[in-house]
Design a protein around this motif. Sequence first.
Motif, PDB file in Angstrom:
ATOM      1  N   HIS A 124      30.668  40.887  48.938  1.00 38.09           N
ATOM      2  CA  HIS A 124      31.833  40.686  48.076  1.00 38.09           C
ATOM      3  C   HIS A 124      31.450  40.795  46.603  1.00 38.09           C
ATOM      4  O   HIS A 124      32.111  41.470  45.815  1.00 38.09           O
ATOM      5  N   TYR A 125      30.393  40.094  46.247  1.00 38.86           N
ATOM      6  CA  TYR A 125      29.997  40.013  44.844  1.00 38.86           C
ATOM      7  C   TYR A 125      29.748  41.406  44.272  1.00 38.86           C
ATOM      8  O   TYR A 125      30.209  41.727  43.168  1.00 38.86           O
ATOM      9  N   SER A 126      29.021  42.226  45.006  1.00 35.11           N
ATOM     10  CA  SER A 126      28.692  43.561  44.504  1.00 35.11           C
ATOM     11  C   SER A 126      29.944  44.405  44.325  1.00 35.11           C
ATOM     12  O   SER A 126      30.051  45.187  43.376  1.00 35.11           O
ATOM     13  N   ASN A 127      30.919  44.263  45.229  1.00 32.87           N
ATOM     14  CA  ASN A 127      32.164  45.006  45.075  1.00 32.87           C
ATOM     15  C   ASN A 127      32.933  44.520  43.855  1.00 32.87           C
ATOM     16  O   ASN A 127      33.488  45.324  43.093  1.00 32.87           O
ATOM     17  N   PHE A 128      32.964  43.207  43.649  1.00 34.70           N
ATOM     18  CA  PHE A 128      33.646  42.667  42.469  1.00 34.70           C
ATOM     19  C   PHE A 128      32.995  43.167  41.178  1.00 34.70           C
ATOM     20  O   PHE A 128      33.674  43.376  40.182  1.00 34.70           O
ATOM     21  N   TYR A 129      31.677  43.343  41.221  1.00 33.90           N
ATOM     22  CA  TYR A 129      30.955  43.795  40.030  1.00 33.90           C
ATOM     23  C   TYR A 129      31.128  45.295  39.808  1.00 33.90           C
ATOM     24  O   TYR A 129      31.410  45.751  38.694  1.00 33.90           O
ATOM     25  N   LEU A 130      30.943  46.073  40.857  1.00 38.53           N
ATOM     26  CA  LEU A 130      30.913  47.529  40.719  1.00 38.53           C
ATOM     27  C   LEU A 130      32.292  48.156  40.688  1.00 38.53           C
ATOM     28  O   LEU A 130      32.491  49.209  40.086  1.00 38.53           O
ATOM     29  N   ASN A 131      33.254  47.507  41.350  1.00 35.57           N
ATOM     30  CA  ASN A 131      34.540  48.158  41.560  1.00 35.57           C
ATOM     31  C   ASN A 131      35.654  47.118  41.574  1.00 35.57           C
ATOM     32  O   ASN A 131      36.368  46.969  42.565  1.00 35.57           O
ATOM     33  N   PRO A 132      35.819  46.371  40.492  1.00 37.34           N
ATOM     34  CA  PRO A 132      36.726  45.219  40.516  1.00 37.34           C
ATOM     35  C   PRO A 132      38.203  45.599  40.525  1.00 37.34           C
ATOM     36  O   PRO A 132      38.612  46.589  39.905  1.00 37.34           O
ATOM     37  N   ASP A 133      38.990  44.804  41.270  1.00 34.47           N
ATOM     38  CA  ASP A 133      40.452  44.854  41.195  1.00 34.47           C
ATOM     39  C   ASP A 133      40.875  43.662  40.347  1.00 34.47           C
ATOM     40  O   ASP A 133      41.024  42.547  40.851  1.00 34.47           O
ATOM     41  N   THR A 134      41.028  43.858  39.058  1.00 40.04           N
ATOM     42  CA  THR A 134      41.302  42.744  38.166  1.00 40.04           C
ATOM     43  C   THR A 134      42.553  43.017  37.343  1.00 40.04           C
ATOM     44  O   THR A 134      43.035  44.147  37.274  1.00 40.04           O
ATOM     45  N   GLY A 135      43.046  41.972  36.722  1.00 41.07           N
ATOM     46  CA  GLY A 135      44.218  42.085  35.879  1.00 41.07           C
ATOM     47  C   GLY A 135      45.485  41.742  36.622  1.00 41.07           C
ATOM     48  O   GLY A 135      45.536  41.713  37.857  1.00 41.07           O
ATOM     49  N   TRP A 136      46.532  41.453  35.860  1.00 35.62           N
ATOM     50  CA  TRP A 136      47.810  41.148  36.486  1.00 35.62           C
ATOM     51  C   TRP A 136      48.325  42.364  37.242  1.00 35.62           C
ATOM     52  O   TRP A 136      48.175  43.499  36.804  1.00 35.62           O
ATOM     53  N   ASN A 137      48.907  42.115  38.405  1.00 37.61           N
ATOM     54  CA  ASN A 137      49.446  43.155  39.280  1.00 37.61           C
ATOM     55  C   ASN A 137      48.361  44.022  39.896  1.00 37.61           C
ATOM     56  O   ASN A 137      48.616  45.127  40.348  1.00 37.61           O
ATOM     57  N   SER A 138      47.123  43.503  39.912  1.00 34.51           N
ATOM     58  CA  SER A 138      46.066  44.239  40.613  1.00 34.51           C
ATOM     59  C   SER A 138      46.283  44.093  42.108  1.00 34.51           C
ATOM     60  O   SER A 138      46.972  43.180  42.566  1.00 34.51           O
ATOM     61  N   GLY A 139      45.711  44.974  42.866  1.00 34.41           N
ATOM     62  CA  GLY A 139      45.893  44.914  44.313  1.00 34.41           C
ATOM     63  C   GLY A 139      44.649  45.366  45.036  1.00 34.41           C
ATOM     64  O   GLY A 139      43.958  46.272  44.587  1.00 34.41           O
ATOM     65  N   GLY A 140      44.370  44.730  46.154  1.00 37.54           N
ATOM     66  CA  GLY A 140      43.222  45.119  46.963  1.00 37.54           C
ATOM     67  C   GLY A 140      43.369  44.562  48.363  1.00 37.54           C
ATOM     68  O   GLY A 140      43.900  43.462  48.551  1.00 37.54           O
ATOM     69  N   SER A 141      42.947  45.314  49.351  1.00 34.29           N
ATOM     70  CA  SER A 141      43.084  44.912  50.747  1.00 34.29           C
ATOM     71  C   SER A 141      42.072  43.831  51.096  1.00 34.29           C
ATOM     72  O   SER A 141      40.863  43.998  50.907  1.00 34.29           O
ATOM     73  N   LEU A 142      42.566  42.718  51.616  1.00 32.54           N
ATOM     74  CA  LEU A 142      41.668  41.659  52.071  1.00 32.54           C
ATOM     75  C   LEU A 142      40.826  42.126  53.254  1.00 32.54           C
ATOM     76  O   LEU A 142      39.686  41.702  53.424  1.00 32.54           O
ATOM     77  N   ASP A 143      41.405  42.984  54.071  1.00 31.31           N
ATOM     78  CA  ASP A 143      40.674  43.481  55.236  1.00 31.31           C
ATOM     79  C   ASP A 143      39.489  44.340  54.797  1.00 31.31           C
ATOM     80  O   ASP A 143      38.404  44.254  55.375  1.00 31.31           O
ATOM     81  N   LEU A 144      39.684  45.143  53.769  1.00 29.83           N
ATOM     82  CA  LEU A 144      38.569  45.924  53.240  1.00 29.83           C
ATOM     83  C   LEU A 144      37.545  45.030  52.556  1.00 29.83           C
ATOM     84  O   LEU A 144      36.337  45.291  52.611  1.00 29.83           O
ATOM     85  N   ALA A 145      38.011  43.959  51.908  1.00 33.16           N
ATOM     86  CA  ALA A 145      37.080  43.042  51.246  1.00 33.16           C
ATOM     87  C   ALA A 145      36.104  42.439  52.248  1.00 33.16           C
ATOM     88  O   ALA A 145      34.919  42.252  51.943  1.00 33.16           O
ATOM     89  N   GLU A 146      36.574  42.156  53.449  1.00 32.45           N
ATOM     90  CA  GLU A 146      35.673  41.599  54.455  1.00 32.45           C
ATOM     91  C   GLU A 146      34.770  42.656  55.084  1.00 32.45           C
ATOM     92  O   GLU A 146      33.710  42.333  55.617  1.00 32.45           O
ATOM     93  N   VAL A 147      35.165  43.931  55.036  1.00 26.54           N
ATOM     94  CA  VAL A 147      34.227  44.988  55.446  1.00 26.54           C
ATOM     95  C   VAL A 147      33.065  45.030  54.465  1.00 26.54           C
ATOM     96  O   VAL A 147      31.908  45.243  54.855  1.00 26.54           O
ATOM     97  N   ASP A 148      33.347  44.813  53.182  1.00 31.93           N
ATOM     98  CA  ASP A 148      32.275  44.760  52.174  1.00 31.93           C
ATOM     99  C   ASP A 148      31.200  43.756  52.587  1.00 31.93           C
ATOM    100  O   ASP A 148      29.994  44.027  52.467  1.00 31.93           O
TER     101      ASP A 148
END
Length: 616
Positions: free
Chosen positions: A423-447
Amino acid sequence: MKKTALKTAIIALILCVALVATSCRALVDVARDYLGSEVTSAPTDRPTEVPTEVPTEQPEESDASEPPAGNTPTPSVSEEIVFPDIEHGTVKFSDMVFVMPDTDALIADIERVQSEYGEGADAAACLEEYESLCQRYTDASSMASIAYILYCLDVTNDEMQQNYEDLNNSLTDVSWRLTDLGIALIEDPASGASYSQDYIDMLYLGDMLNDESIQDLVKQETELTSQYEELNSTFTIEYNGQQVSYDDISSIDDSTLIYRYFDEFNAAAGEIYIQLVDVRTEIATTLGYDNYTDYAYDSYDRDFSPEDSLALGDRVKAYIAPLYFELIFEYIAEYYGFIDNATEYEQASTMESLRSNIEAVFPELIPAWDYMIEYELYNFDLSDVKMEGSYSTTIENLNAPFMYSHWDGDVTTISTIIHEFGHYSNFYLNPDTGWNSGGSLDLAEVDSQGLELLMLNRAEQIYGAENADSARVYAMMTAMYVLIAGCMEDEFQQYAYANPDATLEDLNAEYYRIAQEYGFDFLYGYSGTEWAMIHHHFQSPMYYISYATSMLGALQVFAAGTEDYDAACHAYLSIQSRPQYSKFRETLISAGLSDPFDETLINEIATTIRSYLAGL
């Protein structure tokens, strides 16, 4: 091993998995951002004998989405992996100070821009102000992340708990107002808005899932969740004239004590859960949904339905559960050789070893590791007042991920850190941040789960040669357990939200019935009260299925690695580098994997697991 000891040890594993595989897509984000299906009945019969071979025919079903036609794709290494160029803050966590944002002023400014726009102000100028307001939201949200981390570090800190709750509630109000303003501006050609279609779709989804009419209900939900968090961290039962915690029980030679703890905790936490079901049901019905399950699935922006999840559960019951029951006993020596391992891993040297081993496979992820260490963006301390569990989150305005866990020094500590670093590396390298950001929780757990499984290739270097095969057995058994538990807990929650008038006795009885269908009564001695120990039911409703669906992705990457390890690692990085707003199923297919709801996939995974373990 005696039967009672076996039950106790494996139940301890279940709870360990529920905490280790925690909702690492930060709970603060889930709580703030998550914004009438009929629950079908699963088969009531399970095999009375463990099959020696995985069945080759799949059960009939009607609700699951059709998988894409054609053969199962094969990962390729031809695609170049490119991560975006991200600027990160250079502030140590110890130097970060929580300051309560002035959300009243932020709301007033949103109302001012709305009023000026309604009175004919220049749309392009209003759009510019809207983007500035969105940044202010991100700054305030970053303070909420800091508040949540500080609260987790000391759940007895009532002031920080209140800060987090107040800020969380205020940000919900801010988000609704930004949604209304954003939609008005993007629908006005004069504004010159040029947002992506995904951004626009997320705005409309937010509009559908939220309304001022549920603001008080959201506040009630936050308060009830906090009540559970404090209960979970401080709950004790009486034993021989003393109060003992869950952690204390493992050192007490009384096999009945764990079951009494479950029952007494269930009685206390269950009342909170019933109130949460009532509040969440009212949120959903107020917004026009038949039940909360449908609302929650939409809020997670999933590309599969509750019916898809139930159909997946039927396949898991038929093929993964019997294999799990067979192999847990066949490999019991290796399995307990890992759990009962007496090796103590010192933190500093083990962290250096983990870095070296991750770098050997994924040098692309090492900048994230070095950033975490340099700016002390992690906490593994042991403390009686720390919240249980592990997660990773992001302090958004700094693009600074933070990892939260507990360094117990055993082998599962290592697997937890690897999981969280996905998770941490994905947040660092490819973050989904800011208001109205979006990211799949299912993909986050594949990370996270994908990294755990791929790093088994270096189990000798990470755990030591004497523990390597035990680590691999443990990982495969855990993977199967995650598939089973993910489906089982989702089925239980679907029942709870389809039956909001259910009593605690009803909920416990239904949980026991579902546990029977998955075989957990037979193997673990379930009585029906254990569900209250799983904090996701309280903090992250309807999240748990993402562990099962994402494990299907992670196991596909792992299976590919048994044939071509480089190609599997490339597929993993392809998933890690996905664009913002990417969908779960299409991302896996783009990485050269199968649709996770392909009817034949469960059989293929079961075959891979059996073959892999047989080859150790």
